[in-house]
Scaffold this motif. Structure first.
Motif, PDB file in Angstrom:
ATOM      1  N   PRO A   1      19.538  -3.898  -5.272  1.00  7.85           N
ATOM      2  CA  PRO A   1      18.671  -2.940  -5.944  1.00  7.85           C
ATOM      3  C   PRO A   1      17.249  -3.054  -5.405  1.00  7.85           C
ATOM      4  CG  PRO A   1      18.941  -4.863  -7.333  1.00  7.85           C
ATOM      5  CD  PRO A   1      19.803  -5.070  -6.113  1.00  7.85           C
ATOM      6  N   SER A   2      16.470  -2.047  -5.642  1.00 11.21           N
ATOM      7  CA  SER A   2      15.038  -2.074  -5.336  1.00 11.21           C
ATOM      8  C   SER A   2      14.305  -1.623  -6.583  1.00 11.21           C
ATOM      9  CB  SER A   2      14.689  -1.138  -4.186  1.00 11.21           C
ATOM     10  OG  SER A   2      15.053  -1.693  -2.953  1.00 11.21           O
ATOM     11  N   SER A   3      13.181  -2.265  -6.852  1.00 15.49           N
ATOM     12  CA  SER A   3      12.415  -1.914  -8.046  1.00 15.49           C
ATOM     13  C   SER A   3      10.963  -1.677  -7.677  1.00 15.49           C
ATOM     14  CB  SER A   3      12.532  -3.013  -9.111  1.00 15.49           C
ATOM     15  OG  SER A   3      12.064  -4.235  -8.596  1.00 15.49           O
ATOM     16  N   TYR A   4      10.331  -0.822  -8.491  1.00 15.55           N
ATOM     17  CA  TYR A   4       8.954  -0.394  -8.283  1.00 15.55           C
ATOM     18  C   TYR A   4       8.253  -0.456  -9.626  1.00 15.55           C
ATOM     19  CZ  TYR A   4      11.085   1.363  -4.042  1.00 15.55           C
ATOM     20  OH  TYR A   4      11.780   1.450  -2.864  1.00 15.55           O
ATOM     21  N   LEU A   5       7.129  -1.131  -9.670  1.00 14.88           N
ATOM     22  CA  LEU A   5       6.382  -1.288 -10.907  1.00 14.88           C
ATOM     23  C   LEU A   5       5.115  -0.442 -10.834  1.00 14.88           C
ATOM     24  CD1 LEU A   5       6.357  -2.792 -13.627  1.00 14.88           C
ATOM     25  CD2 LEU A   5       5.111  -4.646 -12.476  1.00 14.88           C
ATOM     26  N   PHE A   6       4.979   0.470 -11.817  1.00 19.30           N
ATOM     27  CA  PHE A   6       3.838   1.380 -11.886  1.00 19.30           C
ATOM     28  C   PHE A   6       2.966   1.023 -13.077  1.00 19.30           C
ATOM     29  CE2 PHE A   6       7.036   3.677  -9.559  1.00 19.30           C
ATOM     30  CZ  PHE A   6       6.333   4.398  -8.615  1.00 19.30           C
ATOM     31  N   ASN A   7       1.653   1.157 -12.890  1.00 19.50           N
ATOM     32  CA  ASN A   7       0.737   0.939 -14.009  1.00 19.50           C
ATOM     33  C   ASN A   7       0.696   2.188 -14.888  1.00 19.50           C
ATOM     34  OD1 ASN A   7      -1.009   2.771 -12.719  1.00 19.50           O
ATOM     35  ND2 ASN A   7      -2.373   1.161 -11.960  1.00 19.50           N
ATOM     36  N   ARG A   8      -0.115   2.151 -15.922  1.00 18.37           N
ATOM     37  CA  ARG A   8      -0.187   3.263 -16.880  1.00 18.37           C
ATOM     38  C   ARG A   8      -0.728   4.553 -16.260  1.00 18.37           C
ATOM     39  NH1 ARG A   8       0.563   1.159 -22.155  1.00 18.37           N
ATOM     40  NH2 ARG A   8       0.241  -1.085 -22.283  1.00 18.37           N
TER      41      ARG A   8
ATOM     42  N   LEU B   1       0.800  -1.210   0.000  1.00 23.93           N
ATOM     43  CA  LEU B   1       0.000   0.000   0.000  1.00 23.93           C
ATOM     44  C   LEU B   1       0.843   1.275   0.000  1.00 23.93           C
ATOM     45  CD1 LEU B   1      -2.777  -1.163   2.487  1.00 23.93           C
ATOM     46  CD2 LEU B   1      -2.799  -1.213  -0.011  1.00 23.93           C
ATOM     47  N   ALA B   2       2.143   1.157   0.197  1.00 27.23           N
ATOM     48  CA  ALA B   2       2.998   2.345   0.143  1.00 27.23           C
ATOM     49  C   ALA B   2       2.930   2.906  -1.266  1.00 27.23           C
ATOM     50  CB  ALA B   2       4.432   1.973   0.497  1.00 27.23           C
ATOM     51  N   ALA B   3       2.979   4.232  -1.392  1.00 29.49           N
ATOM     52  CA  ALA B   3       2.743   4.806  -2.713  1.00 29.49           C
ATOM     53  C   ALA B   3       3.747   5.872  -3.118  1.00 29.49           C
ATOM     54  CB  ALA B   3       1.328   5.347  -2.776  1.00 29.49           C
ATOM     55  N   PRO B   4       4.982   5.491  -3.430  1.00 27.43           N
ATOM     56  CA  PRO B   4       5.878   6.478  -4.042  1.00 27.43           C
ATOM     57  C   PRO B   4       5.261   6.911  -5.369  1.00 27.43           C
ATOM     58  CG  PRO B   4       7.075   4.471  -3.476  1.00 27.43           C
ATOM     59  CD  PRO B   4       5.609   4.204  -3.276  1.00 27.43           C
ATOM     60  N   SER B   5       5.628   8.088  -5.833  1.00 24.35           N
ATOM     61  CA  SER B   5       5.018   8.560  -7.061  1.00 24.35           C
ATOM     62  C   SER B   5       6.051   8.844  -8.139  1.00 24.35           C
ATOM     63  CB  SER B   5       4.201   9.831  -6.793  1.00 24.35           C
ATOM     64  OG  SER B   5       5.056  10.948  -6.740  1.00 24.35           O
ATOM     65  N   LEU B   6       5.548   9.067  -9.340  1.00 25.17           N
ATOM     66  CA  LEU B   6       6.408   9.385 -10.472  1.00 25.17           C
ATOM     67  C   LEU B   6       6.667  10.891 -10.566  1.00 25.17           C
ATOM     68  CD1 LEU B   6       4.902   7.016 -13.195  1.00 25.17           C
ATOM     69  CD2 LEU B   6       6.998   6.710 -11.888  1.00 25.17           C
ATOM     70  N   GLU B   7       6.275  11.647  -9.544  1.00 24.56           N
ATOM     71  CA  GLU B   7       6.442  13.100  -9.575  1.00 24.56           C
ATOM     72  C   GLU B   7       7.870  13.549  -9.291  1.00 24.56           C
ATOM     73  OE1 GLU B   7       3.554  14.864  -7.001  1.00 24.56           O
ATOM     74  OE2 GLU B   7       1.887  13.902  -8.041  1.00 24.56           O
ATOM     75  N   ASN B   8       8.699  12.670  -8.768  1.00 31.99           N
ATOM     76  CA  ASN B   8      10.055  13.046  -8.382  1.00 31.99           C
ATOM     77  C   ASN B   8      10.911  13.463  -9.567  1.00 31.99           C
ATOM     78  OD1 ASN B   8       9.086  10.661  -6.457  1.00 31.99           O
ATOM     79  ND2 ASN B   8      10.246  12.161  -5.315  1.00 31.99           N
ATOM     80  N   SER B   9      11.826  14.388  -9.307  1.00 32.32           N
ATOM     81  CA  SER B   9      12.761  14.839 -10.340  1.00 32.32           C
ATOM     82  C   SER B   9      14.100  14.141 -10.175  1.00 32.32           C
ATOM     83  CB  SER B   9      12.972  16.349 -10.234  1.00 32.32           C
ATOM     84  OG  SER B   9      11.796  17.019 -10.600  1.00 32.32           O
ATOM     85  N   VAL B  10      14.663  13.744 -11.289  1.00 31.65           N
ATOM     86  CA  VAL B  10      15.968  13.091 -11.331  1.00 31.65           C
ATOM     87  C   VAL B  10      16.779  13.749 -12.446  1.00 31.65           C
ATOM     88  CG1 VAL B  10      15.258  10.874 -10.347  1.00 31.65           C
ATOM     89  CG2 VAL B  10      14.942  11.286 -12.777  1.00 31.65           C
ATOM     90  N   LEU B  11      18.028  13.370 -12.563  1.00 34.86           N
ATOM     91  CA  LEU B  11      18.891  13.940 -13.595  1.00 34.86           C
ATOM     92  C   LEU B  11      19.061  12.963 -14.747  1.00 34.86           C
ATOM     93  CD1 LEU B  11      21.721  15.416 -11.330  1.00 34.86           C
ATOM     94  CD2 LEU B  11      19.770  16.627 -12.333  1.00 34.86           C
TER      95      LEU B  11
ATOM     96  N   GLY C   1       0.220   5.598 -13.386  1.00 28.86           N
ATOM     97  CA  GLY C   1       1.241   6.105 -12.470  1.00 28.86           C
ATOM     98  C   GLY C   1       1.078   5.631 -11.043  1.00 28.86           C
ATOM     99  N   GLU C   2       0.292   4.575 -10.853  1.00 26.32           N
ATOM    100  CA  GLU C   2       0.059   4.027  -9.514  1.00 26.32           C
ATOM    101  C   GLU C   2       1.019   2.873  -9.256  1.00 26.32           C
ATOM    102  OE1 GLU C   2      -4.775   4.724  -9.610  1.00 26.32           O
ATOM    103  OE2 GLU C   2      -3.923   2.889 -10.455  1.00 26.32           O
ATOM    104  N   LEU C   3       1.601   2.875  -8.073  1.00 23.12           N
ATOM    105  CA  LEU C   3       2.496   1.788  -7.682  1.00 23.12           C
ATOM    106  C   LEU C   3       1.687   0.517  -7.482  1.00 23.12           C
ATOM    107  CD1 LEU C   3       5.333   0.828  -6.752  1.00 23.12           C
ATOM    108  CD2 LEU C   3       4.613   1.421  -4.430  1.00 23.12           C
ATOM    109  N   VAL C   4       2.099  -0.567  -8.148  1.00 21.48           N
ATOM    110  CA  VAL C   4       1.387  -1.831  -7.996  1.00 21.48           C
ATOM    111  C   VAL C   4       2.270  -2.956  -7.478  1.00 21.48           C
ATOM    112  CG1 VAL C   4      -0.394  -1.305  -9.694  1.00 21.48           C
ATOM    113  CG2 VAL C   4       1.704  -2.399 -10.438  1.00 21.48           C
ATOM    114  N   GLN C   5       3.579  -2.757  -7.494  1.00 22.61           N
ATOM    115  CA  GLN C   5       4.480  -3.814  -7.030  1.00 22.61           C
ATOM    116  C   GLN C   5       5.805  -3.214  -6.612  1.00 22.61           C
ATOM    117  OE1 GLN C   5       4.602  -6.657  -5.511  1.00 22.61           O
ATOM    118  NE2 GLN C   5       3.678  -7.821  -7.169  1.00 22.61           N
TER     119      GLN C   5
END
Length: 161
Positions: free
Chosen positions: A125-132, A22-32, A134-138
């Motif tokens: 490593p850690s991985s996060y799978l998002f649906n179309r 249920l934790a929900a990181p988002s795709l809003e973060n900025s990276v380089l 932008g919701e974290l599902v795995q």
């Protein structure tokens, strides 16, 4: 129950028990980007996105890159993207790693580690799978070659949605 179903059951039940589902990181973060320009992970909205955090010193990361190359190539035309975020403070270490273990997917960099903190990174490593949408599902901590069929099944299910 098949071995593949058992692997998937194990992964999902581990996530539920650990409370991570249920934790929900988002795709809003900025990276380089490689060129040093800032980029938001939201550029991948509308696609199934596999976000992977890695570092040059991470031995399992060396094993995950060939698999990520494979799934990027296999599923890209269906709307799938791998985005690997490097956490090395020294970019030279990351580039040395990439010279030995090439990446055929999207690379981003987060030397400050603030995005890893926002994702509540638990291991490498850690991985996060998002649906179309932008919701974290795995979420997966570590990379285990014996689970790649289950990882791929998760991707395929999201691509069918």
């Amino acid at each position: 129950m098949s071995k593949q179903q058992l692997n998937k059951f194990y992964l999902v039940s581990t996530l539920i028990v650990s409370g991570q589902l249920l934790a929900a990181p988002s795709l809003e973060n900025s990276v380089l980007k490689k060129d040093g320009n800032e980029s938001s992970l939201q550029e991948f909205l509308g696609k199934v996105v596999y976000v992977d955090f890695w570092a040059s010193w991470c031995a399992p990361c060396r094993k995950s890159f060939p698999w990520m190359n494979k799934v990027q190539s296999k599923y890209q035309q269906q709307g799938f993207e791998v985005v690997a975020i490097n956490l090395d403070v020294d970019s030279a270490s990351a580039h040395e790693f990439l010279a030995k273990v090439p990446a055929k997917f999207n690379l981003r960099f987060n030397p400050d580690g603030d995005v890893a903190t926002a994702f509540d990174l638990l291991g490498m490593p850690s991985s996060y799978l998002f649906n179309r949408q932008g919701e974290l599902v795995q979420r997966h901590v570590g990379f285990y070659e014996k689970h790649t069929a289950a990882y791929e099944e998760e991707i395929e299910l999201l691509l069918k949605e």
